[in-house]
Each structure stands twice: as C-alpha cells, then as structure tokens.
Scaffold this motif. Sequence first.
Motif, mmCIF file in Angstrom:
data_model
loop_
_atom_site.group_PDB
_atom_site.id
_atom_site.type_symbol
_atom_site.label_atom_id
_atom_site.label_comp_id
_atom_site.label_asym_id
_atom_site.label_seq_id
_atom_site.Cartn_x
_atom_site.Cartn_y
_atom_site.Cartn_z
ATOM 1 N N HIS A 227 0.860 -1.175 0.000
ATOM 2 C CA HIS A 227 0.000 0.000 0.000
ATOM 3 C C HIS A 227 0.902 1.233 0.000
ATOM 4 O O HIS A 227 1.685 1.446 0.914
ATOM 5 C CB HIS A 227 -0.897 -0.017 1.227
ATOM 6 C CG HIS A 227 -1.932 1.064 1.237
ATOM 7 N ND1 HIS A 227 -2.491 1.577 0.086
ATOM 8 C CD2 HIS A 227 -2.518 1.738 2.266
ATOM 9 C CE1 HIS A 227 -3.369 2.507 0.393
ATOM 10 N NE2 HIS A 227 -3.398 2.625 1.711
ATOM 11 N N GLY A 228 0.793 2.023 -1.033
ATOM 12 C CA GLY A 228 1.682 3.169 -1.216
ATOM 13 C C GLY A 228 2.333 3.148 -2.586
ATOM 14 O O GLY A 228 3.003 4.100 -2.976
ATOM 15 N N LEU A 229 2.117 2.053 -3.335
ATOM 16 C CA LEU A 229 2.576 1.960 -4.722
ATOM 17 C C LEU A 229 1.395 2.005 -5.687
ATOM 18 O O LEU A 229 1.542 1.750 -6.876
ATOM 19 C CB LEU A 229 3.370 0.666 -4.958
ATOM 20 C CG LEU A 229 4.647 0.466 -4.149
ATOM 21 C CD1 LEU A 229 5.382 -0.791 -4.629
ATOM 22 C CD2 LEU A 229 5.569 1.673 -4.228
ATOM 23 N N ASP A 230 0.213 2.349 -5.176
ATOM 24 C CA ASP A 230 -1.010 2.298 -5.978
ATOM 25 C C ASP A 230 -0.979 3.316 -7.125
ATOM 26 O O ASP A 230 -0.670 4.498 -6.915
ATOM 27 C CB ASP A 230 -2.227 2.594 -5.099
ATOM 28 C CG ASP A 230 -2.305 1.703 -3.875
ATOM 29 O OD1 ASP A 230 -1.599 0.687 -3.849
ATOM 30 O OD2 ASP A 230 -3.065 2.036 -2.953
ATOM 31 N N CYS A 231 -1.325 2.848 -8.306
ATOM 32 C CA CYS A 231 -1.440 3.750 -9.457
ATOM 33 C C CYS A 231 -2.478 3.188 -10.423
ATOM 34 O O CYS A 231 -2.701 1.979 -10.478
ATOM 35 C CB CYS A 231 -0.098 3.951 -10.154
ATOM 36 S SG CYS A 231 0.644 2.443 -10.796
ATOM 37 N N LYS B 277 -0.014 -7.711 -12.117
ATOM 38 C CA LYS B 277 0.273 -8.654 -11.037
ATOM 39 C C LYS B 277 1.511 -8.205 -10.271
ATOM 40 O O LYS B 277 2.460 -7.664 -10.838
ATOM 41 C CB LYS B 277 0.478 -10.066 -11.596
ATOM 42 C CG LYS B 277 -0.684 -10.583 -12.441
ATOM 43 C CD LYS B 277 -2.027 -10.467 -11.728
ATOM 44 C CE LYS B 277 -3.167 -10.946 -12.597
ATOM 45 N NZ LYS B 277 -4.490 -10.556 -12.067
ATOM 46 N N GLY B 278 1.497 -8.470 -8.967
ATOM 47 C CA GLY B 278 2.600 -8.036 -8.124
ATOM 48 C C GLY B 278 3.226 -9.185 -7.361
ATOM 49 O O GLY B 278 2.904 -10.354 -7.602
ATOM 50 N N PRO B 279 4.102 -8.860 -6.409
ATOM 51 C CA PRO B 279 4.810 -9.906 -5.669
ATOM 52 C C PRO B 279 3.926 -10.674 -4.695
ATOM 53 O O PRO B 279 4.287 -11.772 -4.277
ATOM 54 C CB PRO B 279 5.897 -9.132 -4.922
ATOM 55 C CG PRO B 279 5.362 -7.740 -4.809
ATOM 56 C CD PRO B 279 4.554 -7.510 -6.050
ATOM 57 N N GLY B 280 2.796 -10.103 -4.308
ATOM 58 C CA GLY B 280 1.908 -10.792 -3.375
ATOM 59 C C GLY B 280 2.461 -10.812 -1.953
ATOM 60 O O GLY B 280 3.435 -10.135 -1.621
ATOM 61 N N ALA B 281 1.836 -11.632 -1.108
ATOM 62 C CA ALA B 281 2.254 -11.730 0.293
ATOM 63 C C ALA B 281 3.626 -12.387 0.401
ATOM 64 O O ALA B 281 3.981 -13.221 -0.428
ATOM 65 C CB ALA B 281 1.213 -12.534 1.069
ATOM 66 N N PRO B 282 4.434 -11.981 1.382
ATOM 67 C CA PRO B 282 4.137 -11.014 2.445
ATOM 68 C C PRO B 282 4.391 -9.561 2.047
ATOM 69 O O PRO B 282 4.066 -8.643 2.803
ATOM 70 C CB PRO B 282 5.092 -11.437 3.566
ATOM 71 C CG PRO B 282 6.297 -11.952 2.834
ATOM 72 C CD PRO B 282 5.752 -12.646 1.593
ATOM 73 N N VAL B 283 4.975 -9.340 0.851
ATOM 74 C CA VAL B 283 5.317 -7.978 0.430
ATOM 75 C C VAL B 283 4.072 -7.101 0.363
ATOM 76 O O VAL B 283 4.105 -5.910 0.723
ATOM 77 C CB VAL B 283 6.039 -8.004 -0.937
ATOM 78 C CG1 VAL B 283 6.321 -6.594 -1.431
ATOM 79 C CG2 VAL B 283 7.334 -8.793 -0.832
ATOM 80 N N SER B 284 2.964 -7.672 -0.076
ATOM 81 C CA SER B 284 1.746 -6.879 -0.248
ATOM 82 C C SER B 284 1.176 -6.378 1.071
ATOM 83 O O SER B 284 0.306 -5.498 1.074
ATOM 84 C CB SER B 284 0.691 -7.705 -0.988
ATOM 85 O OG SER B 284 0.386 -8.892 -0.274
ATOM 86 N N ARG B 285 1.658 -6.899 2.181
ATOM 87 C CA ARG B 285 1.174 -6.438 3.483
ATOM 88 C C ARG B 285 1.930 -5.206 3.989
ATOM 89 O O ARG B 285 1.588 -4.641 5.036
ATOM 90 C CB ARG B 285 1.269 -7.569 4.511
ATOM 91 C CG ARG B 285 0.295 -8.712 4.223
ATOM 92 C CD ARG B 285 0.125 -9.622 5.432
ATOM 93 N NE ARG B 285 1.296 -10.461 5.647
ATOM 94 C CZ ARG B 285 1.449 -11.687 5.137
ATOM 95 N NH1 ARG B 285 0.496 -12.200 4.371
ATOM 96 N NH2 ARG B 285 2.527 -12.393 5.388
ATOM 97 N N GLU B 286 2.952 -4.787 3.249
ATOM 98 C CA GLU B 286 3.703 -3.591 3.635
ATOM 99 C C GLU B 286 2.829 -2.342 3.484
ATOM 100 O O GLU B 286 1.995 -2.259 2.574
ATOM 101 C CB GLU B 286 4.957 -3.439 2.764
ATOM 102 C CG GLU B 286 5.996 -4.517 2.957
ATOM 103 C CD GLU B 286 6.747 -4.374 4.275
ATOM 104 O OE1 GLU B 286 6.738 -3.277 4.858
ATOM 105 O OE2 GLU B 286 7.344 -5.368 4.724
#
Length: 209
Positions: free
Chosen positions: A115-119, A159-168
């Motif tokens: 959260h903070g890379l949203d575009c 698509k992104g890296p997913g958990a656990p990175v997505s919880r940052e």
Amino acid sequence: MLKRLGDRSVLAHVVRRAQAVPNVDRVCIATSTLPEDDAVAAEAMDCGAEVFRGDSTDVLRRYAGAAQMLAADTVMRITCDCPLIDPTVCGQVLSLLVEEKVPYASNVGAAQWPHGLDCEAFTAAMLYRAAREAEAMDEREHVTLWIRRNDAIPKADLKGPGAPVSRERWTLDYPEDFVFLESLFDCLPAAGDLAGWRDILEVLAAHPE
C-alpha cells in the motif's frame, strides 16, 4: 503533503517520481480552490508540475477538468500520500493499458503490491464518461470508483509480488505513518531519490526496527 522527508516535501517526492515514469509527458497536481491549498499549488509549481484547481469535494470533476486543461489522451492517477510511488511500476501499468487495449489498468485490483505503490491509468474518454455518469458521493470523491465498480468496463491488473510484500504499508495517512517514513528516508541513499520497491525492501530487511 508539505511535511519534509529528507531534503524535500512529501509532495516534491511524489512529483519527482511522477516525472520519472516512462512515457509520461506532463505532471499535473489537481488540487482544490480552497485558500488552504494555495501552499500546495505553490509547492507544485516550484517542483515543475502544472497545477489545476477545482472543486474540493467533487474530485472526479476536478480530474476531468485537469485532463481537459492538458488536452490529455491518457491519464495516470497517483495520489500525493504516496512518496515512495515506483516509476517503474507506474510505467508497467501504462504499458499494460496500451498492450491490453483496455480503457482502464491498475495495480490495485488484486491487492498484490505494498500500500503506497497504488497507481491507475485510464483513457481520457473513460474519465469523461465517469464524470458524466457517476452519481454516488463516494464515486465523485474517489475518482475511479465508478469505473472499478462497473463490471462492463474492460480492465487490466498488473500482477505483483503478493504476500508477504503486499502487506507492507508505505503510504501517509496517519502520524505513525510519517514516523515510519521519516525513519525509512533516513536510511535510503540520497534521501530516497527514486529508490524502487525492491530497494525499500532491502532497507527494511537491514533495519527491521
């Protein structure tokens, strides 16, 4: 937005990173006409961004006005509470919009990014349609909510890296967010200029505190 992280304001970090997004031609801060946003407009111009000022609550209308002022064909939405927005990720979303031939693309649909890379990227025609047809107050406030709610509109999601990175959490909404970001920027090289999401993860791994 005017609080300082490292050697510049939060807003200045966002503008600098937006200017570095591949294939972006112009960067515009769409702020309100309220007197308290005079300082935001001045800071944006000092950073080399263009400024559009519009309604304080109808942000969708404000976005449409900014797009019209710039005669934009494509719009990328980045919010100014994201001083770590990644230009590379933003460029990938823009490319996805073109490659998939859809009117809307983003990296928010699958919740696979910090959260903070949203575009989000969308055609100006799609933005103008939303501005004409959206009626709910939350859809006027959150710009793309009407688009995202409309299942008939084709969309593409990066698509992104997913958990656990997505919880940052790398966004700035609360005082504790600023404390975190201030500490993080102290550890980033050159005050965090254009550090990508992988660079940030490396710093966090080295400084878990």
